[in-house]
Design a protein around this motif. Structure first.
Motif, PDB file in Angstrom:
ATOM      1  N   LEU A 117       0.841  -1.192   0.000  1.00 42.86           N
ATOM      2  CA  LEU A 117       0.000   0.000   0.000  1.00 42.86           C
ATOM      3  C   LEU A 117       0.881   1.247   0.000  1.00 42.86           C
ATOM      4  N   VAL A 118       0.464   2.240  -0.774  1.00 39.26           N
ATOM      5  CA  VAL A 118       1.164   3.523  -0.800  1.00 39.26           C
ATOM      6  C   VAL A 118       0.127   4.639  -0.803  1.00 39.26           C
ATOM      7  N   HIS A 137       0.715  10.157   6.460  1.00 42.95           N
ATOM      8  CA  HIS A 137      -0.438  10.152   7.362  1.00 42.95           C
ATOM      9  C   HIS A 137      -1.109  11.522   7.419  1.00 42.95           C
ATOM     10  N   GLU A 138      -0.306  12.567   7.426  1.00 42.33           N
ATOM     11  CA  GLU A 138      -0.878  13.915   7.460  1.00 42.33           C
ATOM     12  C   GLU A 138      -1.698  14.190   6.191  1.00 42.33           C
ATOM     13  N   LEU A 139      -1.210  13.699   5.048  1.00 44.55           N
ATOM     14  CA  LEU A 139      -1.954  13.869   3.803  1.00 44.55           C
ATOM     15  C   LEU A 139      -3.295  13.146   3.857  1.00 44.55           C
ATOM     16  N   LEU A 140      -3.292  11.935   4.411  1.00 49.40           N
ATOM     17  CA  LEU A 140      -4.524  11.165   4.497  1.00 49.40           C
ATOM     18  C   LEU A 140      -5.546  11.837   5.415  1.00 49.40           C
ATOM     19  N   GLN A 141      -5.069  12.524   6.419  1.00 46.83           N
ATOM     20  CA  GLN A 141      -5.966  13.209   7.349  1.00 46.83           C
ATOM     21  C   GLN A 141      -6.432  14.564   6.829  1.00 46.83           C
ATOM     22  N   ARG A 142      -5.575  15.227   6.030  1.00 43.14           N
ATOM     23  CA  ARG A 142      -5.839  16.610   5.653  1.00 43.14           C
ATOM     24  C   ARG A 142      -6.497  16.773   4.287  1.00 43.14           C
ATOM     25  N   VAL A 158      -3.653   3.157  -1.975  1.00 46.90           N
ATOM     26  CA  VAL A 158      -3.869   2.114  -2.979  1.00 46.90           C
ATOM     27  C   VAL A 158      -2.660   1.188  -3.060  1.00 46.90           C
ATOM     28  N   PRO A 159      -2.831   0.001  -3.674  1.00 50.32           N
ATOM     29  CA  PRO A 159      -1.669  -0.847  -3.961  1.00 50.32           C
ATOM     30  C   PRO A 159      -0.747  -0.158  -4.961  1.00 50.32           C
ATOM     31  N   ASP A 160       0.538  -0.384  -4.827  1.00 51.16           N
ATOM     32  CA  ASP A 160       1.548   0.258  -5.671  1.00 51.16           C
ATOM     33  C   ASP A 160       1.647  -0.486  -6.997  1.00 51.16           C
ATOM     34  N   SER A 187       1.325  13.176 -13.236  1.00 48.39           N
ATOM     35  CA  SER A 187       2.116  13.929 -12.256  1.00 48.39           C
ATOM     36  C   SER A 187       1.687  13.524 -10.847  1.00 48.39           C
ATOM     37  N   VAL A 188       2.034  12.271 -10.484  1.00 50.21           N
ATOM     38  CA  VAL A 188       1.672  11.738  -9.176  1.00 50.21           C
ATOM     39  C   VAL A 188       2.900  11.122  -8.530  1.00 50.21           C
ATOM     40  N   VAL A 189       2.834  10.923  -7.231  1.00 53.95           N
ATOM     41  CA  VAL A 189       3.931  10.321  -6.494  1.00 53.95           C
ATOM     42  C   VAL A 189       3.371   9.262  -5.546  1.00 53.95           C
ATOM     43  N   GLN A 190       4.127   8.164  -5.379  1.00 51.57           N
ATOM     44  CA  GLN A 190       3.747   7.114  -4.439  1.00 51.57           C
ATOM     45  C   GLN A 190       4.591   7.265  -3.178  1.00 51.57           C
ATOM     46  N   LEU A 191       3.940   7.504  -2.053  1.00 50.86           N
ATOM     47  CA  LEU A 191       4.632   7.720  -0.786  1.00 50.86           C
ATOM     48  C   LEU A 191       4.523   6.469   0.083  1.00 50.86           C
ATOM     49  N   ALA A 192       5.664   5.971   0.549  1.00 44.16           N
ATOM     50  CA  ALA A 192       5.672   4.783   1.403  1.00 44.16           C
ATOM     51  C   ALA A 192       5.031   5.097   2.748  1.00 44.16           C
ATOM     52  N   LEU A 193       4.339   4.131   3.286  1.00 44.46           N
ATOM     53  CA  LEU A 193       3.674   4.307   4.583  1.00 44.46           C
ATOM     54  C   LEU A 193       4.679   4.157   5.726  1.00 44.46           C
TER      55      LEU A 193
END
Length: 296
Positions: A165-166, A179-184, A236-238, A248-254
């Motif tokens: 998951l990313v 985590h802050e992105l998911l909350q905000r 989502v799954p990576d 123009s997207v980025v995958q951020l590790a949890l």
């Protein structure tokens, strides 16, 4: 004696239920019950007994089942032997949509070069839909998530990819805390009826994150496009797909390890299309190995 009845007897025993066996082969429970009764009449012994809602073999049933497994496997092997050396015919492939839009095009290109005389029939669906279709005999191989239950012994599984998951976010947010992105940020949710969506939901609950939900979609490609348009972030799954490489997207590790999504191939071990299935598996492994070398 109908060998199909023996196969269904094994399915009843493996699932513990005539109703479940009937569902998997696409007939009514009454039809399965009639088949079992026909076997018992022909063999002259009771094969099954009920214990609550569960069907269990009798002592004679256990002896018959032990031999039946070998007979059913031998028959399937005989069919495969009849086709030995023949890399022709139709291979019916079921696939989840994300594999169809990411891994599979390159795999099929390699396969077409290796088996030019084979015809492919491809059907997309959810993992459970594909597994059920495989059980009914309407598919030769399914490319899907590993089922949440143990596969019956008659089936083989080959892992293709593990996708952690990313957090999928617009590229401008690359340096932010996941985590802050998911909350905000507005949250675009992956469908919770699907395996990857369930895993994402479980992660959010465990992390005690209540996102500001905007949409819920069953398409990872559509989610990636919405993130690219700045509509929000997602969990989502990576996946690796040429369809997302230009976004123009980025995958951020949890920050907390989560169970990855695992998808691969599942098929009946004694399939008469075994040579084509193993050829497809080899092509898939080559594509995945090349993507790793190239940083995919």
């Amino acid at each position: 004696m109908e060998t199909a009845f023996l196969s269904n007897l094994l399915l009843v025993v493996d699932t513990g239920s005539m109703a479940e066996a009937a569902r998997r082969v696409g007939v009514t429970p009454a039809a399965i019950a009639q088949q079992m009764s026909a076997l018992e009449r022909e063999l002259g012994v009771a094969l099954l007994t009920r214990s609550g809602r569960t069907v269990m073999p009798t002592e004679a049933g256990y002896r018959v089942i032990e031999r039946a497994r070998g007979l059913v496997a031998d028959l399937a092997e005989l069919k495969a032997h009849a086709l030995e050396g023949e890399a022709t015919g139709e291979l019916r492939i079921g696939t989840i949509t994300t594999a169809l839009l990411s891994l599979l095009p390159d795999v099929l290109a390699n396969f077409a070069r290796a088996f030019p005389r084979a015809k492919l029939l491809i059907r997309a669906g959810t993992s459970m839909e594909l597994y059920d279709t495989l059980q009914r005999g309407d598919l030769d191989v399914a490319i899907c998530l590993h089922p949440a239950f143990a596969l019956p012994k008659a089936y083989d599984w080959h892992l293709l990819r593990e996708e952690p998951l990313v957090v999928l976010a617009p590229a401008r947010l690359a340096g932010e805390d996941p985590h802050e992105l998911l909350q905000r940020e507005p949250f675009i949710r992956y469908d919770r009826t699907l395996g990857g969506g369930k895993q994402a939901d479980q992660y959010l609950r465990a992390a005690r994150i209540v996102p500001n939900e905007l949409f819920e979609l069953n398409s990872l490609m559509a989610i990636a496009m919405m993130v690219d348009r700045g509509l929000g972030v997602s969990l989502v799954p990576d996946i690796v797909s040429p369809m997302t490489s230009a976004l123009s997207v980025v995958q951020l590790a949890l920050p907390v390890r989560a169970e990855p999504r695992r998808f691969g191939m599942v098929w009946q071990r004694a399939s008469p299309r075994a040579r084509l299935i193993y050829g497809l598996m080899q092509c898939a492994d080559e594509v995945i190995a090349a993507s790793v070398v190239n940083g995919g």
